[in-house]
Design a protein around this motif. Structure first.
Motif, short mmCIF file in Angstrom:
data_model
loop_
_atom_site.label_atom_id
_atom_site.label_comp_id
_atom_site.label_asym_id
_atom_site.label_seq_id
_atom_site.Cartn_x
_atom_site.Cartn_y
_atom_site.Cartn_z
N SER B 30 0.83 -1.21 0.00
CA SER B 30 0.00 0.00 0.00
C SER B 30 0.87 1.26 0.00
CB SER B 30 -0.99 0.00 1.17
OG SER B 30 -0.30 -0.17 2.36
N SER B 34 0.68 4.03 -2.84
CA SER B 34 0.41 5.44 -2.55
C SER B 34 1.53 6.35 -3.06
CB SER B 34 0.15 5.67 -1.06
OG SER B 34 1.33 5.56 -0.33
N ASN B 139 -3.52 10.53 3.45
CA ASN B 139 -3.06 9.15 3.55
C ASN B 139 -1.79 9.12 4.41
OD1 ASN B 139 -1.98 6.63 3.17
ND2 ASN B 139 -2.50 6.53 0.99
N ASN B 142 1.27 7.73 2.70
CA ASN B 142 1.81 8.64 1.70
C ASN B 142 2.62 9.74 2.38
OD1 ASN B 142 1.57 11.31 0.13
ND2 ASN B 142 1.04 9.80 -1.42
#
Lengths: 242, 264
Positions: B30, B34, B139, B142
């Motif tokens: 993930s 991202s 996020n 991120n």
């Protein structure tokens, strides 16, 4: 409008939420009360999309946030604002930078426009003079006011407060309550306040729900709750609940 | 029931281990995903390159220099017994380029920057700062792990190169200045023995170690509250686990990367 329907959550073998049902109307200031360790903060984290339930749904407007992911979930979160129990301020940023942070990250405003907005919010919470200090250099009450300013700067439709006055002296607690009340009068936001500060919290809310044993055991206006015949509610109000 | 207890215990540990591996893989996946999505954060990447890379330079210079000096001194007294001291430059440079450079520079970065990285993210986790990011519809991966992953991959190869250069210079100080070997012989042996594939191997190792250490350290900090402790204790345990796990993983992976790249 927020509607929690039949919400369940378990951590390991410990059941925290056992079928919670709750409805908060638009523009209402709602208090969620209950003893420590009864799952109030867990329920709040579900409503703001930080936790996923084992079962049940949470409607914010027409969307069930328990089923949303990615961009659609972010669009809902953009409408929400949260004031965390201990502020959750970024400790490596100054007060000014903390309040400016959401604007810098989420908007394309110029530095001058950001400054103007941040100054306005800091002035509203009476912290303009302290803008260059770091979170570690200010008191708990000031941290909560900074967190409130950071939350309001994005103009949320719904605002959540997690124990806004816990650990504060009565004078600071009164300032926080007054700030929340004037906020309600000016902006007509929907607000959910998680608290166990009784009876202080009753002064500023329209409705109250009590969470006990993983369920909502009583809902009503502050007057109705205070007149409740439920023995658990009465014990809690008298400070006798273990 | 007592008879089944050891099976239950071992089974539980194996399941937990596999679950942890799965969580780590999802975290990396993930984070990498991202990385492709805006907003891109060049300023945060630069800041982390400064923190992971630039601030580790002095440690790398010192350890590289003394590793090269010790290695050359050891090699000199072995080679002299065979009359092969002319190969001193080759032994020093190849050891540094193929093994010691990538591994020791990675271990130094873990000790200096990796532990701090885990502690910083861990404190953000326990003080709800990560929840605050999430609630702002940002996020957190991120914002937190992507700049560190990129900075780790950028910084490690540069620090590795610096370590090797300092090691070769340290070898020169011992081999040429102290033991009296001709500098032409020392550097001639290096240019004769070092091939392009040695440098490629070194680069591939340091790139992999950069990703591995930043991944493990970010992961441990990110989940500092869901490990074996809570609060300050959770952060302390996460930091220790991050340092130990990334060091062990790097040493194990070093062997496998070497075998794969030498065999292919």
């Amino acid at each position: 409008m927020i509607e929690v329907v039949d919400l369940y959550k378990k951590f390991g073998r410990q059941e925290i939420l056992k079928g919670v049902n709750l409805r908060i109307e638009k523009g209402q200031t709602f208090a969620l009360i209950g003893g420590s360790g009864n799952g109030k903060s867990v329920l709040l984290k579900h409503i703001i999309g930080l936790m996923k339930p084992d079962k049940g749904s949470i409607m914010i407007g027409t969307e069930d946030i328990t089923r949303l992911r990615g961009r659609r979930l972010r669009a809902i979160k953009d409408r929400l604002g949260i004031v965390f129990q201990f502020g959750a301020l970024f400790d490596s940023l100054t007060i000014y930078e903390n309040v400016a942070f959401p604007l810098k990250e989420k908007t394309k405003l110029s530095e001058a426009q950001i400054k103007e907005k941040v100054f306005k919010e800091l002035e509203a919470v009476q912290l303009l003079e302290d803008r260059d200090k770091y979170p570690a250099q200010i008191s708990g009450g000031m941290r909560k006011r900074v967190a409130l300013a950071r939350c309001l700067i994005m103009n949320p439709e719904i605002i959540f407060f997690d124990e806004p006055t816990t650990g504060l002296d009565p004078v600071i607690a009164k300032i926080i309550y007054n700030t929340i009340r004037s906020l309600q009068e000016k902006r007509r936001l929907t607000a959910l306040i998680v608290s166990h500060e009784i009876p202080g919290i009753f002064q500023i809310v329209d409705r109250v729900a009590m969470l006990h044993g993983g369920k909502i055991i009583s809902t009503g206006t502050p007057e109705e709750i205070q007149a409740s015949t439920n023995p658990t509610v009465q014990k809690f109000l008298k400070g006798e609940l273990e | 029931m007592f008879f089944f207890y050891p099976f239950k215990l071992i089974g539980g540990k194996v399941i937990n281990f596999i679950r942890e591996l799965g969580k780590m893989a999802i975290f990396l996946g993930s984070s990498l995903y991202s990385m492709l999505l805006p907003p891109y954060r060049p300023f945060r990447v630069t800041k982390q390159v400064y923190f992971i890379g630039v601030k580790t330079i002095s440690v790398i210079v010192l350890t590289g220099l003394f590793t090269g000096m010790a290695l050359t001194l050891q090699a000199y007294y072995v080679l002299i017994t065979f009359g092969a001291e002319s190969k001193l430059g080759a032994i020093t440079s190849l050891s540094l380029i193929r093994e010691l450079g990538p591994v020791i520079s990675a271990l130094m970065v873990i000790g200096r920057a990796g532990s701090a990285l885990t502690a910083e993210i861990g404190i953000m986790r326990i003080s709800e700062q990560i929840d605050a990011l999430d609630s702002m519809a940002l996020n957190p991966k991120n914002f937190l792990s992507v700049p560190n992953l990129i900075a780790g991959v950028i910084s490690l190869p540069i620090l590795n190169a610096l370590f090797i250069l300092m090691g070769i210079w340290g070898g020169y100080l011992v081999g040429v200045t102290l033991t009296g070997l001709s500098s032409g012989v020392y550097f001639g042996a290096i240019s004769d023995s070092v091939q392009l594939q040695d440098l490629t191997l070194s680069l591939k190792k340091s790139l992999s170690f950069g990703l591995l250490f930043s991944w493990i350290c970010c992961y441990k900090g990110y989940f500092a509250d869901s490990g074996s402790g809570f609060g300050a204790e959770g952060v302390s345990k996460a930091t220790t686990e991050a340092v130990v796990l990334s060091s062990v993983v790097i040493l194990v992976c070093d062997y496998f990367i070497t075998s794969i790249l030498i065999l292919t």
